[in-house]
Design a protein around this motif. Structure first.
Motif, PDB file in Angstrom:
ATOM      1  N   ILE A   1       1.001  -1.105  -0.007  1.00 27.51           N
ATOM      2  CA  ILE A   1       0.035   0.126   0.021  1.00 27.51           C
ATOM      3  C   ILE A   1       1.010   1.326   0.035  1.00 27.51           C
TER       4      ILE A   1
ATOM      5  N   ARG B   1     -10.757  10.527   8.885  1.00 24.12           N
ATOM      6  CA  ARG B   1     -10.182  11.677   8.125  1.00 24.12           C
ATOM      7  C   ARG B   1     -11.223  12.490   7.443  1.00 24.12           C
TER       8      ARG B   1
ATOM      9  N   GLU C   1      -9.670  -0.881   0.778  1.00 25.82           N
ATOM     10  CA  GLU C   1      -8.244  -1.103  -0.046  1.00 25.82           C
ATOM     11  C   GLU C   1      -7.568  -2.268   0.587  1.00 25.82           C
ATOM     12  N   TYR C   2      -7.842  -2.034   1.946  1.00 29.37           N
ATOM     13  CA  TYR C   2      -7.095  -3.133   2.758  1.00 29.37           C
ATOM     14  C   TYR C   2      -7.893  -3.629   4.039  1.00 29.37           C
TER      15      TYR C   2
END
Ligand SMILES: O=P(O)(O)OC[C@H]1O[C@H](OP(=O)(O)OP(=O)(O)O)[C@H](O)[C@@H]1O
Ligand SMILES: Nc1ncnc2[nH]cnc12
Length: 172
Positions: free
Chosen positions: A18, A58, A95-96
């Motif tokens: 990543i 975030r 994504e992870y």
């Protein structure tokens, strides 16, 4: 203003392979932070937006500032177990990994127009889940605003029914 050089890239975080786009280096720069917020707010003007909705953590940094700049309300979209009232939820792929988002059921009334703000569009799973939650509550997703877009992960395709704007684009 060129803000791309304010984003720090850290390879192999949070796991190998990543390429992590770190926005802490951008938001500690007052002028760059202000530029990002004003640009997003400007992109959303004239869209009759009633609320900004953003996912923790975030997304809160940018989303609440954009809402303040526009003079509209902010709806926090949280991980499970954090909101005290009755909630709607949706599970999605990252994504992870995997995750779930939750919103107060009464946060949005039928037909109200909502813009989604987040720091980064990767696979698009997060904002897709958020959009589905907004729609489940009867809201309309008027646009999605991102600071960063990872183009190769095709988040735009997953969310092709929505208007999407991003300020800085990367291949990975
Ligand atoms: O497009 P996607 O593949 O869904 O990925 C993008 C999301 O992943 C990151 O959040 P993360 O879940 O890591 O949480 P954080 O904001 O709490 O760090 C980022 O802030 C986006 O919300
Ligand atoms: N590559 C990445 N960098 C920062 N945040 C992310 N969220 C999902 N993918 C990311």
């Amino acid at each position: 203003m060129d803000i791309s050089d304010k984003i720090r890239i850290i390879e192999d975080f949070p796991k190998k392979g990543i390429s992590f786009k770190d926005i802490t280096t951008l938001i500690r720069d007052g002028e760059a932070f202000k530029y990002v917020i004003n640009t997003m707010a400007d992109n959303l003007k004239d869209k009759n937006i009633k609320y900004i909705a953003a996912p923790e953590a975030r997304g809160f940094i940018l989303g609440s500032a954009v809402a303040y700049a526009m003079g509209v309300g902010f709806i926090p979209i949280r991980k499970p177990g954090k909101l005290p009232g009755e909630t709607i939820s949706y599970e999605y792929d990252l994504e992870y990994g995997k995750d779930e988002l939750v919103m107060h059921t009464d946060a949005i009334d039928i037909g109200e127009r909502v813009a989604i703000v987040d720091d980064l569009l990767a696979t698009g799973g997060t904002v897709n889940a958020l959009a589905k939650i907004v729609e489940k509550a009867g809201g309309i997703v008027a646009a999605m605003e991102f600071l960063i877009e990872l183009e190769e992960l095709n988040g735009r395709e997953l969310n092709s029914e929505y208007e999407i704007n991003s300020l800085v684009k990367y291949n990975v």
